[in-house]
Design a protein around this motif. Structure first.
Motif, short mmCIF file in Angstrom:
data_model
loop_
_atom_site.label_atom_id
_atom_site.label_comp_id
_atom_site.label_asym_id
_atom_site.label_seq_id
_atom_site.Cartn_x
_atom_site.Cartn_y
_atom_site.Cartn_z
N ALA A 78 0.82 -1.20 0.00
CA ALA A 78 0.00 0.00 0.00
C ALA A 78 0.85 1.25 0.00
O ALA A 78 0.51 2.26 -0.60
CB ALA A 78 -0.93 -0.02 1.21
N ALA A 131 -0.26 13.92 -8.50
CA ALA A 131 0.53 12.70 -8.63
C ALA A 131 1.89 12.87 -7.95
O ALA A 131 2.52 13.93 -8.06
CB ALA A 131 0.73 12.37 -10.11
N LEU A 181 2.45 -0.58 -14.36
CA LEU A 181 2.07 0.23 -13.19
C LEU A 181 1.05 -0.51 -12.33
O LEU A 181 1.14 -0.51 -11.10
CB LEU A 181 1.51 1.57 -13.65
N ALA A 182 0.08 -1.14 -12.99
CA ALA A 182 -0.93 -1.89 -12.23
C ALA A 182 -0.29 -3.07 -11.50
O ALA A 182 -0.62 -3.35 -10.35
CB ALA A 182 -2.04 -2.36 -13.17
N GLY A 201 1.46 -2.04 -8.36
CA GLY A 201 0.63 -1.47 -7.32
C GLY A 201 0.47 0.02 -7.36
O GLY A 201 -0.02 0.62 -6.40
N HIS A 202 0.87 0.67 -8.45
CA HIS A 202 0.72 2.12 -8.56
C HIS A 202 -0.67 2.46 -9.12
O HIS A 202 -1.30 1.66 -9.80
CB HIS A 202 1.80 2.71 -9.45
N THR A 203 -1.10 3.68 -8.85
CA THR A 203 -2.39 4.16 -9.32
C THR A 203 -2.19 5.24 -10.38
O THR A 203 -1.62 6.29 -10.08
CB THR A 203 -3.21 4.75 -8.16
N PRO A 204 -2.61 5.01 -11.63
CA PRO A 204 -2.43 6.03 -12.66
C PRO A 204 -3.40 7.19 -12.47
O PRO A 204 -4.56 6.99 -12.11
CB PRO A 204 -2.70 5.27 -13.96
N ALA A 205 -2.92 8.41 -12.71
CA ALA A 205 -3.81 9.57 -12.71
C ALA A 205 -4.75 9.48 -13.91
O ALA A 205 -4.36 8.97 -14.96
CB ALA A 205 -2.99 10.85 -12.76
N ALA A 234 1.93 2.17 -3.39
CA ALA A 234 0.89 2.45 -4.37
C ALA A 234 0.78 3.96 -4.58
O ALA A 234 -0.18 4.59 -4.16
CB ALA A 234 -0.43 1.86 -3.89
N ASP A 235 1.80 4.56 -5.19
CA ASP A 235 1.80 5.99 -5.45
C ASP A 235 0.96 6.31 -6.67
O ASP A 235 0.75 5.49 -7.55
CB ASP A 235 3.24 6.48 -5.67
N ARG A 236 0.51 7.54 -6.73
CA ARG A 236 -0.24 8.05 -7.89
C ARG A 236 0.76 8.49 -8.95
O ARG A 236 1.71 9.22 -8.66
CB ARG A 236 -1.13 9.20 -7.45
#
Length: 378
Positions: A20, A91, A51-52, A55-59, A23-25
């Motif tokens: 978690a 982000a 990215l998925a 564990g990262h979160t795309p803008a 899991a950066d944006r």
């Protein structure tokens, strides 16, 4: 014992929250470089999957597009411009890539900006097209981390050392037992294909219709009478227009259609017809455990219907010429159809050859031509 138990519990908690924390944006900017839009689209899709997986979160794309409107030339490539994109999208990372495709590989350079430190770093490597997803994920794994790239060799730059060969073990009777031959990798499941549409890559199925079975289209073109009926006069060429509705059956590119058309310029003629065509996707192939293709579809089409034309003219008293009654004849046709899908809902179409044979009581009419048009799928 109690202290050791507390230590183990704390370590387990840290391991549980580590994903978690990572899991950066990430604001992913459009790829640049080269003239091959399909290669850039494929690289962007590989980055999105990586990215998925990490564990990262795309803008959202809409937020990134709005942020780029504030950049003078629309292309963010400096630390100040990365900072502005980061501030507007919220982000922690701003990521951009440059793609230079070759014959079997693609040179991919990824640049990342970390908002908390203002650091900008880049990595580059020759990515094999058959392993692009895995190798792109390796690049992002070392690039998108707070400690940065560090020093020394990158993981993919280290030489691979083959394990020492060992002799096969002998069996109880002294014979040498050979190891089993590994099975060939299984083909990817036939339920999804990554289509490199010019308007942006999409995951669809099947390859031709993209799951949008119904379609409407209109086209313009030209035709010429290669064989004319007795007594015909005037130009043998004409400008034609046509429209049709279609429905794709199954997953193999088989499509039924119905429509009509006629001469816009030239001798009066019109037709109503129905038929079927089979559109194949030559570039469809497995890659990195998935199906990929460029949305160019080619295949034959057959037509059957009714052809309407004016009967032979009649010369009346005083030399006046009167057009004959409307005649209706069967028509049988064939063509080579080419479809370029710009997205899953918009496509360009061409019908080449457009052979139409019209048998009549006093002979046969043979038409050849070509049309170009556009259509929408639903």
């Amino acid at each position: 014992m109690i202290r050791r138990a507390l230590s183990c519990a704390a370590a387990a908690a840290l391991m549980a929250i580590a994903p978690a924390a990572l899991a950066d944006r990430v604001a992913m900017l459009p790829a640049r470089g080269g003239t091959d839009a399909a290669a850039r689209s494929a690289a962007e899709a590989d980055v999105a999957r990586a990215l998925a997986a990490l564990g990262h979160t795309p803008a959202p794309d809409s937020a990134v597009a709005a942020a780029l409107k504030g950049v003078a030339d629309g292309v963010a490539d400096t630390a100040d411009e990365y900072r502005a994109v980061s501030a507007q999208t919220g982000a922690e990372w701003v990521l951009t890539g440059t793609v230079e495709p070759a014959v079997t590989t693609t040179r991919v350079e990824l640049t990342a900006y970390l908002a908390s430190t203002g650091r900008v770093e880049s990595v580059a490597r020759e990515v094999d097209r058959d392993q692009s997803s895995r190798q792109t994920q390796e690049m992002l794994a070392v690039l998108l981390r707070p400690e940065g790239l560090g020093v020394g060799e990158l993981p993919w730059e280290r030489p691979v050392r083959a394990p020492p060969a060992s002799a096969p073990p002998p069996s109880a009777g002294g014979a040498v037992v050979l190891p089993p031959v590994p099975a060939a990798p299984a083909a990817p499941p036939a339920n999804e294909v990554l289509m490199a549409y010019p308007l942006g890559p999409e995951r669809v199925w099947p390859a031709y219709s993209g799951g949008r079975r119904a379609a409407v289209s209109a086209s313009l073109g030209a035709a010429v009478a290669a064989a004319r009926l007795p007594g015909a006069s005037g130009s043998a060429a004409s400008l034609v227009g046509a429209a049709r509705v279609a429905y794709a059956l199954g997953d193999r590119g088989f499509e039924l259609f119905a429509g009509g058309g006629g001469n816009l310029v030239g001798p009066f003629a019109a037709w109503l017809e129905g038929g079927a065509r089979l559109l194949l996707t030559p570039s469809l192939a497995p890659q990195d455990g998935a199906w990929r293709a460029f949305p160019l579809h080619v295949g034959p089409a057959l037509h059957l219907g009714a052809f309407f034309r004016s009967g032979a003219g009649v010369v009346g008293p005083g030399g006046a010429t009167y057009r004959g009654d409307l005649e209706v004849h069967p028509v049988l046709g064939a063509s080579l159809d080419v479809v370029l899908a710009l997205s899953s809902s918009v496509q360009l179409e061409a019908q080449l050859g457009n052979l139409r044979w019209v048998p009549a009581g006093d002979g046969s009419l043979l038409l050849l031509g070509a049309t170009l048009g556009a259509g929408a799928r639903f």
